[in-house]
Design a protein around this motif. Structure first.
Motif, PDB file in Angstrom:
ATOM      1  N   ARG A 100       3.596  -2.988 -44.768  1.00 48.85           N
ATOM      2  CA  ARG A 100       3.927  -1.812 -45.581  1.00 48.85           C
ATOM      3  C   ARG A 100       2.939  -0.676 -45.343  1.00 48.85           C
ATOM      4  NH1 ARG A 100       6.323  -6.040 -47.517  1.00 48.85           N
ATOM      5  NH2 ARG A 100       7.999  -5.955 -49.066  1.00 48.85           N
ATOM      6  N   ALA A 101       2.117  -0.821 -44.291  1.00 51.77           N
ATOM      7  CA  ALA A 101       1.166   0.216 -43.849  1.00 51.77           C
ATOM      8  C   ALA A 101       0.043   0.466 -44.850  1.00 51.77           C
ATOM      9  CB  ALA A 101       1.890   1.520 -43.524  1.00 51.77           C
ATOM     10  N   ALA A 102      -0.279  -0.544 -45.671  1.00 50.56           N
ATOM     11  CA  ALA A 102      -1.450  -0.445 -46.535  1.00 50.56           C
ATOM     12  C   ALA A 102      -2.711  -0.752 -45.723  1.00 50.56           C
ATOM     13  CB  ALA A 102      -1.328  -1.421 -47.697  1.00 50.56           C
ATOM     14  N   LYS A 103      -3.850  -0.280 -46.206  1.00 48.16           N
ATOM     15  CA  LYS A 103      -5.143  -0.597 -45.606  1.00 48.16           C
ATOM     16  C   LYS A 103      -5.725  -1.762 -46.405  1.00 48.16           C
ATOM     17  CE  LYS A 103      -5.837   4.261 -44.415  1.00 48.16           C
ATOM     18  NZ  LYS A 103      -6.669   5.486 -44.665  1.00 48.16           N
ATOM     19  N   GLU A 154       5.350  -3.425 -56.370  1.00 50.48           N
ATOM     20  CA  GLU A 154       6.070  -2.209 -55.987  1.00 50.48           C
ATOM     21  C   GLU A 154       6.941  -1.678 -57.121  1.00 50.48           C
ATOM     22  OE1 GLU A 154       6.656  -2.647 -51.177  1.00 50.48           O
ATOM     23  OE2 GLU A 154       7.950  -3.861 -52.477  1.00 50.48           O
ATOM     24  N   LYS A 155       7.423  -2.587 -57.969  1.00 49.12           N
ATOM     25  CA  LYS A 155       8.289  -2.190 -59.086  1.00 49.12           C
ATOM     26  C   LYS A 155       7.519  -2.018 -60.396  1.00 49.12           C
ATOM     27  CE  LYS A 155      12.348  -4.507 -57.129  1.00 49.12           C
ATOM     28  NZ  LYS A 155      13.331  -5.626 -57.301  1.00 49.12           N
ATOM     29  N   VAL A 179     -10.635   1.580 -54.281  1.00 47.38           N
ATOM     30  CA  VAL A 179      -9.508   0.655 -54.156  1.00 47.38           C
ATOM     31  C   VAL A 179      -8.346   1.134 -55.030  1.00 47.38           C
ATOM     32  CG1 VAL A 179      -8.739  -1.690 -54.728  1.00 47.38           C
ATOM     33  CG2 VAL A 179     -10.927  -1.339 -53.550  1.00 47.38           C
ATOM     34  N   ASP A 180      -7.161   1.227 -54.428  1.00 49.46           N
ATOM     35  CA  ASP A 180      -5.965   1.651 -55.154  1.00 49.46           C
ATOM     36  C   ASP A 180      -5.246   0.479 -55.809  1.00 49.46           C
ATOM     37  OD1 ASP A 180      -5.932   4.514 -54.291  1.00 49.46           O
ATOM     38  OD2 ASP A 180      -5.696   3.610 -52.306  1.00 49.46           O
ATOM     39  N   LEU A 181      -5.269  -0.663 -55.130  1.00 46.73           N
ATOM     40  CA  LEU A 181      -4.588  -1.861 -55.627  1.00 46.73           C
ATOM     41  C   LEU A 181      -5.506  -3.061 -55.461  1.00 46.73           C
ATOM     42  CD1 LEU A 181      -2.221  -3.735 -56.462  1.00 46.73           C
ATOM     43  CD2 LEU A 181      -1.363  -3.542 -54.115  1.00 46.73           C
ATOM     44  N   LEU A 182      -5.768  -3.734 -56.559  1.00 49.68           N
ATOM     45  CA  LEU A 182      -6.601  -4.948 -56.544  1.00 49.68           C
ATOM     46  C   LEU A 182      -5.717  -6.138 -56.875  1.00 49.68           C
ATOM     47  CD1 LEU A 182      -9.234  -6.615 -56.689  1.00 49.68           C
ATOM     48  CD2 LEU A 182      -9.483  -5.828 -59.063  1.00 49.68           C
ATOM     49  N   MET A 222      10.187   3.289 -56.811  1.00 47.18           N
ATOM     50  CA  MET A 222       9.408   2.151 -56.335  1.00 47.18           C
ATOM     51  C   MET A 222       8.068   2.628 -55.779  1.00 47.18           C
ATOM     52  SD  MET A 222      10.438  -0.841 -53.591  1.00 47.18           S
ATOM     53  CE  MET A 222      11.685  -1.507 -54.676  1.00 47.18           C
ATOM     54  N   LYS A 223       6.997   1.909 -56.099  1.00 46.29           N
ATOM     55  CA  LYS A 223       5.670   2.269 -55.624  1.00 46.29           C
ATOM     56  C   LYS A 223       5.589   2.174 -54.109  1.00 46.29           C
ATOM     57  CE  LYS A 223       2.261   0.277 -57.793  1.00 46.29           C
ATOM     58  NZ  LYS A 223       1.682   1.384 -58.585  1.00 46.29           N
ATOM     59  N   GLN A 224       5.024   3.206 -53.480  1.00 45.39           N
ATOM     60  CA  GLN A 224       4.807   3.201 -52.042  1.00 45.39           C
ATOM     61  C   GLN A 224       3.381   2.729 -51.742  1.00 45.39           C
ATOM     62  OE1 GLN A 224       7.167   3.861 -49.621  1.00 45.39           O
ATOM     63  NE2 GLN A 224       8.560   3.866 -51.394  1.00 45.39           N
ATOM     64  N   LEU A 225       3.238   1.737 -50.881  1.00 44.88           N
ATOM     65  CA  LEU A 225       1.923   1.185 -50.560  1.00 44.88           C
ATOM     66  C   LEU A 225       1.341   1.755 -49.268  1.00 44.88           C
ATOM     67  CD1 LEU A 225       2.584  -2.542 -51.547  1.00 44.88           C
ATOM     68  CD2 LEU A 225       1.404  -0.778 -52.870  1.00 44.88           C
ATOM     69  N   ARG A 226       2.091   2.571 -48.569  1.00 50.13           N
ATOM     70  CA  ARG A 226       1.624   3.172 -47.321  1.00 50.13           C
ATOM     71  C   ARG A 226       0.341   3.960 -47.559  1.00 50.13           C
ATOM     72  NH1 ARG A 226       3.441   4.538 -42.326  1.00 50.13           N
ATOM     73  NH2 ARG A 226       5.451   3.552 -42.759  1.00 50.13           N
TER      74      ARG A 226
END
Length: 270
Positions: A29-32, A218-219, A83-86, A1-5
């Motif tokens: 999930r401790a993302a910025k 996450e999946k 940016v890691d996730l848009l 599972m993808k970690q977003l921290r």
């Protein structure tokens, strides 16, 4: 599972609706988290409300303006980083018959719902390609799968998102890039955007919808409808039924073609 921290996540339309809920879930999930929204006051309220949950910032932007997209994307990269996730979430709807739409209705709906996700993604994809890592989640709609009266322009914009988003996924796979693309196609969500809608299929709880989206990311899911059976139901009907039978089934059995009859919406759909 993808970690977003520790990941830098940008959410458009993140100061209200499911966007705001996703912002909270990402912070948990401790993302910025970075919010893009047209409403400066709501951005400030959201940052104030969630500031104790983690790292959060916001930028006021009209995503229908390509120049603002370019300028604000540059600010994000200079001030915060790649940016890691848009999550392309911002959207509007004009619920009326096509002939009742103004030119501005059509232009704005396509600019915000269909064009903005492409322009925004283009601004951040270069860095994702360079680091061979990233994730793009595009919030489309079940309206991108099936036609519906009083949703013609909205449906057009969301059909566009579905086609572009999944084509982008295939391009990243063809290029053997570690960049995931998730296309989300939710049914009506009870956020105010679709106030007045009446449906035999249950209208979605925004908390549940937002959590489903984050879990799909996450999946590394590719295409997700909410609820899950919507995609199978629509595709099965389109594949097996004639247009006359499909119209009867969607209109009379499922009641989809009458959902917008009492639509009111709210003034600032986002």
């Amino acid at each position: 599972m993808k970690q977003l921290r520790g990941k830098i996540v940008l959410v458009t339309g993140g100061a209200s609706g499911i966007g705001k809920i996703m912002v909270r879930l990402l912070l948990e999930r401790a993302a910025k988290v970075i919010i893009w929204d047209i409403n400066e006051l709501k951005i400030a309220e959201t940052i104030s409300e969630f500031s104790n949950k983690g790292t959060i910032s916001g930028f006021t932007i009209d995503v229908s303006n390509v120049n603002q997209i370019k300028e604000t994307a540059l600010k994000v990269k200079e001030e915060i980083g790649a940016v890691d996730l848009l999550i392309n979430n911002a959207g509007i709807v004009a619920g009326k018959y096509f002939h009742e739409h103004t030119t501005l209705d059509i232009l704005k709906t396509m600019e915000i719902n269909a064009n903005a996700p492409m322009h925004i993604t283009k601004e951040f994809l270069k860095e994702m390609l360079a680091q061979n890592s990233g994730h793009i989640c595009n919030i489309a709609s079940s309206g991108g799968l099936i036609s519906n009266p009083k949703m013609s322009v909205y449906a057009a914009s969301k059909w566009s998102v579905v086609g572009w988003s999944d084509s982008l996924r295939l391009e990243m796979e063809q290029l053997k890039k570690n960049i995931h693309v998730t296309t989300i196609m939710p049914y009506f969500i009870n956020t105010g955007m679709f106030d007045g809608v009446r449906s035999r299929i249950p209208i979605l709880n925004p908390e549940v919808a937002a959590l489903t989206i984050i879990k799909a990311i996450e999946k590394n899911k590719r295409m997700v409808t909410i609820p899950g059976y919507i995609y199978r139901l629509i595709k099965l009907g389109q594949g097996l039924m004639s247009i006359n039978v499909l119209d009867w089934f969607a209109g009379n059995v499922l009641g989809i073609y009458k959902t917008m009859e009492h639509f009111t919406g709210h003034k600032n759909n986002s």
